[in-house]
Design an enzyme around this catalytic site. Structure first.
Site, short mmCIF file in Angstrom:
data_model
loop_
_atom_site.label_atom_id
_atom_site.label_comp_id
_atom_site.label_asym_id
_atom_site.label_seq_id
_atom_site.Cartn_x
_atom_site.Cartn_y
_atom_site.Cartn_z
N HIS A 184 44.72 38.05 -63.76
CA HIS A 184 44.90 38.59 -65.10
C HIS A 184 45.57 39.96 -65.08
O HIS A 184 46.27 40.32 -66.01
CB HIS A 184 43.58 38.59 -65.86
CG HIS A 184 43.22 37.22 -66.31
ND1 HIS A 184 42.36 36.42 -65.61
CD2 HIS A 184 43.70 36.48 -67.34
CE1 HIS A 184 42.30 35.24 -66.21
NE2 HIS A 184 43.09 35.25 -67.26
N GLU A 206 42.48 22.98 -68.05
CA GLU A 206 42.70 23.89 -66.93
C GLU A 206 41.73 23.65 -65.77
O GLU A 206 41.70 24.40 -64.81
CB GLU A 206 42.67 25.35 -67.38
CG GLU A 206 41.53 25.72 -68.29
CD GLU A 206 41.63 27.15 -68.83
OE1 GLU A 206 42.43 27.95 -68.35
OE2 GLU A 206 40.83 27.46 -69.74
N ASP A 255 44.76 28.33 -64.10
CA ASP A 255 43.47 27.86 -63.58
C ASP A 255 43.58 26.44 -63.03
O ASP A 255 42.89 26.11 -62.05
CB ASP A 255 42.40 27.93 -64.67
CG ASP A 255 41.86 29.35 -64.80
OD1 ASP A 255 41.62 29.97 -63.76
OD2 ASP A 255 41.73 29.83 -65.94
N CYS A 281 50.53 26.78 -71.43
CA CYS A 281 50.43 28.20 -71.75
C CYS A 281 50.15 29.05 -70.52
O CYS A 281 49.96 30.25 -70.62
CB CYS A 281 49.37 28.44 -72.82
SG CYS A 281 47.73 27.96 -72.29
C1 PEP Z 1 45.56 29.50 -67.61
O1 PEP Z 1 44.55 29.37 -66.92
O2 PEP Z 1 46.67 28.99 -67.32
C2 PEP Z 1 45.53 30.29 -68.85
C3 PEP Z 1 46.54 30.30 -69.68
O3 PEP Z 1 44.43 31.05 -69.05
P1 PEP Z 1 44.17 32.41 -68.26
O4 PEP Z 1 45.40 32.75 -67.46
O5 PEP Z 1 43.87 33.47 -69.25
O6 PEP Z 1 43.00 32.06 -67.41
MG MG Z 2 42.63 30.00 -67.72
#
Ligand code: PEP
Ligand code: MG
Length: 579
Positions: A194, A436, A460, A507
């Site tokens: 993140h 995910e 994920d 996403c």
């Molecule tokens: C992902 O896991 O691809 C996602 C979009 O969520 P995050 O990156 O916030 O875990």
């Molecule tokens: Mg995620």
């Protein structure tokens, strides 16, 4: 003399500036020796920090509201008791005296010893009190009179400041989001951590996983950060500087050129419309989204509203934040993911013990279902905001139909409450499931009739499919978005969505990587959600692609289980400008 370090490139071009070293955690405590004559003053400084900590805790204790849960009082009195224990309030003084060292270092040594002793305890309850000790020690650090490790005030940074940290947490990144600085680098981190994702959203040159940058670089030293190549150069000579100034100009020119397609519709050469949406972390990010040409917000990571603060945001505070985004997007869709906390995103107010395997622990929807009041407040805020724009609600980290049904039941409950209270909301608000976790991808067919859309979180999905910690740079070479197992799960999800008439988007970071745009188009994907900074590069790929041309190569990639062959085909697929 130039020193060159290599790390993981996060993007954002090239910066040339001055280093500003960031100290933060107890792992990064200053250590210096003291003369005999300085010892009494250092012990007094430590005593003063303990006194200030006691005062703070007692004040907190005195301000507990009458209706607060009994545990809150118990928790604070435990901390006051721990502070009074000789192991915390006296023994560090003895270390200062014996080792002639500064108070922070003495406290750190004593804390390490206590942690070791707690870890060796068999009994669960007692072992878990380790976190209480750590919290008390952290408070004493803060009170050590400005010698405590701390982040600089955002206003103190200059335009050419390059932040150099051992590590930055997602909460630190939020803290820096509105400040001006040129670039950042860290010693640790994975490409889809993140911290990296937020770095990308800042659109600043950044490199992570540099290992020893924080130790090697000195304050104010001149450095170059190349966020494209993942390179950091310390003390560059004139020749190197002029080469990087040239590359910096070339990068800016290329970016300017790309902006000419901002207003063009994202359509492939055969006329297929592709939806390019934006990912955001905070309501103020909407401004950048609107300038990027995105046709909506495909992922608002709402949990960032919950980080970097001492208390849980109230329903009203959340409502204002969601309403602002919905209104500012002027009727364009805004997909808000319910809080995905836990793992690397742990707010200060969440008093859950640190799990041994946080990424496999109480995260995302699991945490929400375990804390129904907290979840309900968010769902109510989202529903109330849905009256002011086109909000869609997305549930993260689902692993089964059961969890999806429970989440929808909570939403229905919140709707019922609002209905009874006469508060307006969009009764048709769309609901989506994030895919995910591999288990969710494999049973996605059972989700279809309960949702209006699906969103694949590839960050994920890759982590859990390949058993690669996305935050751990020692395994980042194994983090492979085109691993055949990952591709099979994505393909299955897209095809199931198409068959069931449910739109599917990606996403995760894969959506913003132009090297993967044609592959995802070839898999049938028509909705991509990414950081606004990546949007034009992806759009350029879309504009340069004819779906009929890519289909045969994408098909061969998806049938193959040989990584070398997949890599060769990916290269072929991306041959510019035509396939
Ligand atoms: C992902 O896991 O691809 C996602 C979009 O969520 P995050 O990156 O916030 O875990
Ligand atoms: Mg995620």
């Amino acid at each position: 003399m130039n020193i060159t370090l290599h790390g993981v490139a996060i993007g954002g071009g090239i910066a040339i500036g001055r280093a500003h070293l960031i100290s933060r955690s107890m792992d990064d405590v200053a250590h210096y020796g003291l003369e005999d004559a300085e010892i009494p003053a250092e012990m007094a400084r430590f005593d003063e920090a303990v006194r200030a900590t006691r005062k703070e805790l007692e004040m907190l204790w005195g301000s507990i509201p009458e209706n607060a849960p009994a545990e809150l009082g118990a928790f604070l009195s435990l901390h006051i008791m721990l502070l009074g224990d000789v192991t915390i309030s006296r023994e560090p003084r003895e270390i200062i005296e014996k080792q002639h060292c500064n108070a922070e270092w003495a406290l750190k040594l004593q804390c390490d010893l206590l942690v070791e002793q707690f870890d060796a305890i068999e009994e669960d309850y007692l072992r878990e009190r380790k976190n209480d000790v750590l919290q008390v020690v952290e408070r004493i650090f803060k009170n050590l009179d400005g010698h405590a490790p701390q982040l600089p005030a955002p206003g103190d940074l200059l335009d050419d400041t390059i932040l150099v940290a051992h590590d930055l947490s997602p909460a630190d990144m939020v803290y820096f989001k509105d400040s001006n600085f040129a670039a950042f680098v860290t010693d640790v981190g994975g490409a889809t951590s993140h911290t990296a994702i937020l770095g990308r959203s800042l659109d600043l040159p950044s490199v992570i996983a540099l290992h020893h940058a924080r130790e090697l670089i000195r304050e104010e030293e001149q450095i170059i950060v190349d966020g494209q190549q993942g390179v950091l150069i310390v003390n560059p000579d004139e020749l190197v500087l002029s080469e990087y100034r040239r590359r910096q100009r070339a990068w800016r020119d290329a970016k300017r050129k790309l902006s000419s397609i901002r207003k063009s519709d994202a359509k492939t050469r055969d006329g297929t419309v592709i939806e390019l949406l934006a990912n955001i972390e905070l309501p103020q990010d909407v401004e950048v989204v609107r300038g990027s040409g995105a046709v909506g917000v495909g992922l608002f990571r709402s949990e960032f509203l919950f980080l970097g603060r001492d208390t849980l945001p109230t329903e009203d505070e959340q409502f204002e934040a969601y309403r602002k985004v919905a209104e500012d997007m002027k009727g364009l869709p805004v997909t808000i993911r319910t809080m995905d906390l836990g793992a690397d995103k742990n707010p200060k107010w969440l008093n859950h013990d640190v799990a041994d395997n946080p990424a496999l622990g109480l995260t995302g929807i699991r945490l929400c279902l375990a804390e129904p009041l907290m979840f309900r407040a968010q769902l109510r805020a989202l529903l109330r905001a849905s009256h002011y724009g086109k909000i869609k609600i997305l549930f993260p980290m689902l692993n089964s139909l059961g969890e999806l049904k429970q989440s929808i039941a909570q939403l229905d409950y919140a709707k019922q409450e609002l209905h009874e209270e006469g508060l307006p909301f969009d009764a048709e608000v769309e609901v989506g499931a994030m895919i995910e976790i591999p288990s969710a991808a494999l049973v996605v067919g059972s989700f279809i009739k309960h949702v209006d859309f699906l969103s694949i979180g590839t960050n994920d999905l890759i982590q859990y499919t390949l058993a690669i910690d996305r935050n751990d740079d020692s395994v980042s070479h194994l983090y492979d978005p085109v691993h055949p197992a990952v591709l099979k799960l994505i393909l299955h999800t897209i095809r199931t969505g198409i068959k069931g008439g449910v739109p599917v988007s990606v996403c995760g970071e894969m959506a913003g990587d132009p090297r993967l745009t044609r592959l995802l188009l070839g898999m049938g994907l028509r909705k991509f959600s990414m950081h606004p900074a990546s949007l034009l590069a992806v759009k350029r790929m879309v504009l340069n692609t004819h779906l009929d041309d890519i289909a045969p190569i994408a098909g061969r990639m998806l049938r193959s289980e040989d990584p070398d062959k997949i890599a060769d085909l990916l290269q072929l697929l991306n041959t510019e400008p035509d396939v």
